[in-house]
Scaffold this motif. Structure first.
Motif, PDB file in Angstrom:
ATOM      1  N   ALA A  78       0.840  -1.357  -0.091  1.00  0.00           N
ATOM      2  CA  ALA A  78      -0.007  -0.063  -0.032  1.00  0.00           C
ATOM      3  C   ALA A  78       0.855   1.116  -0.005  1.00  0.00           C
ATOM      4  N   CYS A  79       1.988   1.376   0.786  1.00  0.00           N
ATOM      5  CA  CYS A  79       2.832   2.488   0.997  1.00  0.00           C
ATOM      6  C   CYS A  79       3.524   2.680  -0.329  1.00  0.00           C
ATOM      7  N   VAL A  80       3.854   1.527  -1.022  1.00  0.00           N
ATOM      8  CA  VAL A  80       4.617   1.690  -2.376  1.00  0.00           C
ATOM      9  C   VAL A  80       3.809   2.393  -3.346  1.00  0.00           C
ATOM     10  N   LEU A  81       2.451   1.621  -3.603  1.00  0.00           N
ATOM     11  CA  LEU A  81       1.419   1.989  -4.441  1.00  0.00           C
ATOM     12  C   LEU A  81       1.142   3.480  -4.154  1.00  0.00           C
ATOM     13  N   ALA A  82       1.135   3.882  -3.045  1.00  0.00           N
ATOM     14  CA  ALA A  82       0.280   5.226  -2.458  1.00  0.00           C
ATOM     15  C   ALA A  82       1.651   6.183  -3.247  1.00  0.00           C
ATOM     16  N   VAL A  83       2.979   5.933  -3.133  1.00  0.00           N
ATOM     17  CA  VAL A  83       3.714   6.866  -3.794  1.00  0.00           C
ATOM     18  C   VAL A  83       3.522   6.787  -5.171  1.00  0.00           C
ATOM     19  N   LEU A  84       3.424   5.691  -5.897  1.00  0.00           N
ATOM     20  CA  LEU A  84       3.315   5.747  -7.507  1.00  0.00           C
ATOM     21  C   LEU A  84       2.040   6.254  -7.863  1.00  0.00           C
ATOM     22  N   VAL A  85       0.917   6.337  -7.157  1.00  0.00           N
ATOM     23  CA  VAL A  85      -0.178   6.924  -7.408  1.00  0.00           C
ATOM     24  C   VAL A  85       0.012   8.382  -7.796  1.00  0.00           C
ATOM     25  N   LYS A  86       0.908   8.978  -6.947  1.00  0.00           N
ATOM     26  CA  LYS A  86       1.228  10.764  -7.354  1.00  0.00           C
ATOM     27  C   LYS A  86       1.925  10.850  -8.248  1.00  0.00           C
TER      28      LYS A  86
END
Length: 106
Positions: free
Chosen positions: A12-20
């Motif tokens: 979730a943390c990795v994907l959250a960074v990459l969503v931006k």
């Protein structure tokens, strides 16, 4: 105090960074490190796993005479991020309730 962090929370943390925005591995590690203790050697297997599940794609760009590998979230990665985010909100609410002595958090 340290809490055990599961792979879902790390995803979730990795994907959250990459969503931006798209980013490269070292930058991604630094951003995730802001919220949890993680090394590059821990992060790269996570990136490979997310890529294998088709939540991420990669592309290379030249930087100072070398190629830098960038990670980009896919449409299915965005869906997975949204699922994990929803699960996190529900989990956090339950934990907050217990830690606050049964009171509902606002």
């Amino acid at each position: 105090m340290s809490f055990q962090l599961g792979s879902s929370l790390l995803d979730a943390c990795v994907l959250a960074v990459l969503v931006k925005e798209d980013t490269y591995g070292y930058s991604l590690t630094q951003q995730v490190r802001e919220v949890m203790d993680i090394s590059e050697s821990t992060l790269y297997p996570v990136l490979r796993r997310l890529q294998k599940k088709e939540f991420l794609t990669t592309y290379d760009q030249p930087f100072q005479g070398r190629n830098r590998r960038y990670y980009r979230i896919t449409a299915s990665g965005i869906e997975r991020y949204e699922e994990l985010n929803k699960e996190w909100v529900e989990f956090k609410h339950k934990i907050d309730s217990v830690l606050m002595g049964g009171k509902q958090s606002e």
